[in-house]
Write an enzyme that holds these catalytic residues in place. Sequence first.
Site, short mmCIF file in Angstrom:
data_model
loop_
_atom_site.label_atom_id
_atom_site.label_comp_id
_atom_site.label_asym_id
_atom_site.label_seq_id
_atom_site.Cartn_x
_atom_site.Cartn_y
_atom_site.Cartn_z
N ARG A 9 -0.12 -2.90 -19.00
CA ARG A 9 -0.81 -2.40 -17.81
C ARG A 9 -1.76 -3.50 -17.33
O ARG A 9 -2.39 -4.20 -18.13
CB ARG A 9 -1.59 -1.13 -18.13
CG ARG A 9 -2.28 -0.53 -16.92
CD ARG A 9 -3.10 0.69 -17.29
NE ARG A 9 -3.86 1.17 -16.15
CZ ARG A 9 -4.84 2.05 -16.23
NH1 ARG A 9 -5.17 2.56 -17.41
NH2 ARG A 9 -5.50 2.42 -15.15
N HIS A 10 -1.86 -3.65 -16.01
CA HIS A 10 -2.76 -4.67 -15.44
C HIS A 10 -4.17 -4.53 -15.99
O HIS A 10 -4.60 -3.45 -16.42
CB HIS A 10 -2.79 -4.56 -13.92
CG HIS A 10 -3.34 -3.24 -13.41
ND1 HIS A 10 -4.68 -2.97 -13.36
CD2 HIS A 10 -2.71 -2.13 -12.97
CE1 HIS A 10 -4.87 -1.75 -12.90
NE2 HIS A 10 -3.67 -1.20 -12.65
N SER A 13 -9.11 -3.26 -12.55
CA SER A 13 -9.20 -3.64 -11.14
C SER A 13 -10.58 -3.26 -10.58
O SER A 13 -11.33 -2.49 -11.20
CB SER A 13 -8.12 -2.95 -10.32
OG SER A 13 -8.43 -1.57 -10.13
N ASN A 16 -10.70 0.42 -10.35
CA ASN A 16 -10.91 1.07 -11.65
C ASN A 16 -12.41 1.12 -11.95
O ASN A 16 -12.94 2.15 -12.36
CB ASN A 16 -10.24 0.30 -12.79
CG ASN A 16 -8.73 0.32 -12.77
OD1 ASN A 16 -8.10 -0.66 -13.16
ND2 ASN A 16 -8.12 1.41 -12.33
N GLY A 23 -3.64 4.00 -6.59
CA GLY A 23 -2.28 4.18 -6.11
C GLY A 23 -1.69 2.90 -5.54
O GLY A 23 -1.70 1.86 -6.19
N ARG A 61 -2.74 -6.67 -8.32
CA ARG A 61 -3.42 -6.60 -9.62
C ARG A 61 -2.44 -6.78 -10.78
O ARG A 61 -2.78 -7.39 -11.79
CB ARG A 61 -4.21 -5.29 -9.76
CG ARG A 61 -3.40 -4.01 -9.63
CD ARG A 61 -4.35 -2.82 -9.47
NE ARG A 61 -3.68 -1.53 -9.38
CZ ARG A 61 -3.18 -1.01 -8.27
NH1 ARG A 61 -3.23 -1.69 -7.14
NH2 ARG A 61 -2.64 0.20 -8.26
N GLU A 88 2.42 1.44 -8.86
CA GLU A 88 1.68 2.60 -9.35
C GLU A 88 2.12 3.85 -8.59
O GLU A 88 2.67 3.78 -7.48
CB GLU A 88 0.17 2.36 -9.14
CG GLU A 88 -0.76 3.50 -9.52
CD GLU A 88 -0.63 3.97 -10.96
OE1 GLU A 88 0.45 4.48 -11.33
OE2 GLU A 88 -1.62 3.87 -11.71
N LYS A 99 -13.23 9.57 -7.86
CA LYS A 99 -12.71 10.69 -8.64
C LYS A 99 -13.72 11.82 -8.79
O LYS A 99 -13.35 13.00 -8.78
CB LYS A 99 -12.24 10.18 -10.01
CG LYS A 99 -10.99 9.31 -9.89
CD LYS A 99 -10.60 8.63 -11.18
CE LYS A 99 -9.43 7.67 -10.94
NZ LYS A 99 -9.09 6.88 -12.12
N HIS A 158 1.68 -0.65 -14.06
CA HIS A 158 0.54 0.24 -13.82
C HIS A 158 0.57 1.44 -14.76
O HIS A 158 1.60 1.74 -15.36
CB HIS A 158 0.60 0.71 -12.37
CG HIS A 158 0.68 -0.42 -11.40
ND1 HIS A 158 -0.42 -0.99 -10.80
CD2 HIS A 158 1.75 -1.14 -10.95
CE1 HIS A 158 -0.04 -1.99 -10.02
NE2 HIS A 158 1.27 -2.10 -10.10
N GLY A 159 -0.56 2.12 -14.84
CA GLY A 159 -0.68 3.24 -15.77
C GLY A 159 0.44 4.24 -15.67
O GLY A 159 1.06 4.61 -16.67
N ASN A 160 0.75 4.69 -14.45
CA ASN A 160 1.74 5.76 -14.31
C ASN A 160 3.18 5.27 -14.28
O ASN A 160 4.07 5.95 -14.79
CB ASN A 160 1.43 6.61 -13.07
CG ASN A 160 0.25 7.52 -13.32
OD1 ASN A 160 0.32 8.42 -14.15
ND2 ASN A 160 -0.86 7.28 -12.63
#
Length: 206
Positions: A9-10, A13, A16, A23, A61, A88, A99, A158-160
């Site tokens: 995973r990058h 960022s 982040n 996204g 990223r 992502e 968030k 990416h995470g997802n």
Amino acid sequence: MTRTLVLVRHGQSEWNLKNLFTGWKDPDLTEKGVEEARVAGYRLKEYGLHFGTAFTSELFRAQRTLSILLEELGQPHIPTIRDAALNERDYGDLSGLNKDDARAKWGEEQVLIWRRSYDTAPPGGESLRDTGARVWPFYIHRILPKVLSGDNVVVAAHGNSLRSLVMALEGMSPADIVAEEISTGIPIVYRLNADSTVAEKTVLSH
């Protein structure tokens, strides 16, 4: 034949750091993110890995993470494929929102469902299942054949998009994947069997 696939995973960022839904938006890495990418490259070098091919998304990223990682490895010029299939998850109307602000607007439970559930998409965005629907065919047709031919492959994404890949690789159920977190800048090394199942998994934590 080693049949090695590495997922990274990058690094952290800018969004982040600011706790924003990112996204398909395209922020750069933070200084910490750059360092995470460098350390990931160092860990892979220490592990003795040499890659034949790299894959990444169309987002900066992930591309920058890959570039730093390969530089650290001393392998900056290997063939690299960039594709939106590895982008992502699209967070739709949540993209760019803090968030905490999103939780205040829609409630903790609803935001948690959008973030972690398998098949519930945020307004205007993608669920993890939607993300998998583009990641899995790309993996099967583009990435896996290279791995099975013995061409060690690194994927910086990416995470997802990586969660959906891990789900497929490890045979996880939709319930299993909810709790699966992928940390920034930590390489996950898979050794595959000839039938594409996982023989061994190693996480190269800092």
